[in-house]
Design a protein around this motif. Structure first.
Motif, PDB file in Angstrom:
ATOM      1  N   ALA A   1      -5.032   2.332  -2.412  1.00 39.34           N
ATOM      2  CA  ALA A   1      -3.629   2.442  -1.997  1.00 39.34           C
ATOM      3  C   ALA A   1      -2.729   1.401  -2.638  1.00 39.34           C
ATOM      4  CB  ALA A   1      -3.543   2.341  -0.477  1.00 39.34           C
ATOM      5  N   THR A   2      -3.303   0.311  -3.186  1.00 39.51           N
ATOM      6  CA  THR A   2      -2.481  -0.723  -3.813  1.00 39.51           C
ATOM      7  C   THR A   2      -2.420  -0.582  -5.331  1.00 39.51           C
ATOM      8  OG1 THR A   2      -4.344  -2.259  -3.989  1.00 39.51           O
ATOM      9  CG2 THR A   2      -3.022  -2.362  -1.966  1.00 39.51           C
TER      10      THR A   2
ATOM     11  N   LYS B   1       0.825  -1.208   0.000  1.00 35.14           N
ATOM     12  CA  LYS B   1       0.000   0.000   0.000  1.00 35.14           C
ATOM     13  C   LYS B   1       0.859   1.258   0.000  1.00 35.14           C
ATOM     14  CE  LYS B   1      -3.934  -2.093   2.414  1.00 35.14           C
ATOM     15  NZ  LYS B   1      -4.822  -2.023   3.597  1.00 35.14           N
TER      16      LYS B   1
END
Length: 424
Positions: free
Chosen positions: A121-122, A98
């Protein structure tokens, strides 16, 4: 001499390679663990050494002179920054890493369309935005791009499937303008082609290293998830593939793209068709919390899959579900618990089969075609009791899976590229 192609799968635990004939039969395969080359799964040199070892092992059992094309798949959303010569400039960020920079995430959230797979976030784009300020950077590449680049010498190209989570617009087939508005240097993004397109040939050094002809084509690959779908032999609209691993993942071949970020649903492009799906937090990891594998096998033999327990379970390890129900607070439902362990396992299997059916139903609600058949991969596919329960819940044909090796799916793309180029 019958022509051959090679598919390479680089994953979190190692590299696999499959040699395939034009009739899709497998001529050879190999597997090499990543930890042979160190304990860091983020080390690109370990990736490359594992790929080389897998190729060498594969080629020791086939006629290298017959090889016409090679394609590579990698983990979706794994990115690394490279210089102009393709040398990594920092440790890659893996598919599940992340990005904690709130400014980057806010910029994507502000500029990206709601249906974009670049949210989160990834995402590949979040990682690219983080990497772009490194000194000497020439490109940000996906894992499969970089492995293929080592073969062809080209570190400026990607495929539509890997590029999806980096913000690529697979419907318009271009990098959209909003990516620049989010702060990304567009000159660092690779040129994107369709999976199965020829992108070059082996460099002379690579051809000599592996003892292959110098005109072997390097073909654009895909993500590991798409490769696994292709490996099963699913080709018709309405064909579904369920992966019964630690999590429960479903994909269906659709005639139109399906996007529902709220449910974690987006679509990969496969020519003129689309691969839509989602992943539940239920699956094998829930079973493993309650029973060791040997006990699951023992108890499964005592299950009558033709009857219902009457228990309504929603098996989860912890609170929270993403698909087919989008609820970060959804609690596990594993009570009441029957006195008999076989009934307890049966009720969990029924609950997971119900989640699978709800998942395919959710996709249909969002515009995907009705499910017409299912192929199953992953460890759970070998459980006869679970299979029978699932067949009863889904009410469609369960078809045999040609292969559960992602590398076999990527080999199919290599065959496509070789055929386009008149090589096979």
């Amino acid at each position: 001499m019958m022509p051959l192609v090679i598919g390479i799968d680089i994953g979190t635990s190692g590299a696999r390679a499959v040699a395939m004939r034009p009739d899709f039969s497998v001529a050879g395969q190999s597997a090499v663990r990543l930890d042979r080359f160190g304990q860091n799964p983020r080390d690109p040199s370990a990736w490359w050494q594992a790929v080389q070892a897998a190729l060498m092992e594969l080629l020791s059992g086939i006629d290298g002179a017959a090889v016409r094309a090679i394609a590579v798949d990698g983990t979706s959303g794994t990115l690394l920054p490279v210089d102009a010569a393709g040398r990594p400039l920092a440790e890659p960020l893996m598919y599940n890493d992340k990005v904690a920079d709130d400014g980057i995430l806010a910029a994507i959230g502000r500029e990206a369309p709601e249906a974009s797979a670049a949210h989160g976030a990834t995402s590949g784009l979040a990682k690219a935005l983080l990497f772009q300020h490194l000194p000497g950077i020439a490109a940000v590449l996906h894992q499969a791009d970089w492995i293929a680049g080592n073969l062809s010498g080209r570190f400026d190209i990607s495929d539509e499937n890997n590029a999806l989570k980096s913000g690529y617009d697979v419907e318009a087939r271009r990098w959209p303008d909003w990516i620049a508005a989010a702060g990304m240097r567009m000159d660092l993004l690779p040129r994107v082609v369709a999976p199965g397109d020829v992108t070059g040939t082996l460099t002379p050094a690579m051809a000599d290293l592996f003892g292959l002809p110098r005109d072997v084509a390097v073909v654009a690959g895909t993500t590991d998830g798409c490769a696994s779908f292709l490996a099963t032999g699913a080709t018709a609209i309405g064909d579904g593939v369920t992966a019964l691993g630690s999590s429960l993942t479903i994909k269906i071949l659709s005639d139109r793209p399906i996007s529902a970020p709220r449910f974690g649903i987006y679509s990969h492009r496969l020519g003129d068709t689309w691969l839509a799906g989602g992943a539940s937090n239920s699956g094998g990891k829930v079973l493993a919390q309650h029973f060791p594998l040997a006990r699951i096998i023992e108890l499964s033999a005592a299950i009558d899959p033709t009857t219902e327990t009457g228990v309504d379970y929603y098996p989860l390890s912890t609170a929270g579900e993403r698909f087919p129900i989008a609820d970060p607070a959804l609690p596990p439902r594993l009570t009441p618990k029957p006195a008999d362990d076989a009934d307890y396992l049966k009720a969990m299997l029924e609950g997971m089969a119900a989640i699978e059916a709800l998942g395919y139903g959710r996709l249909a609600e969002l515009g995907a075609p009705a499910l017409t058949s299912v192929r199953s991969v992953g460890g759970g596919a070998a459980n006869p009791a679970w299979t029978a329960i699932r067949q009863r819940k889904l009410g469609v044909d369960f078809l045999p899976t040609l292969s559960d090796e992602a590398a076999a799916g990527t080999a199919r793309l290599a065959l496509k590229g070789a055929a386009k180029a008149g090589l096979a």
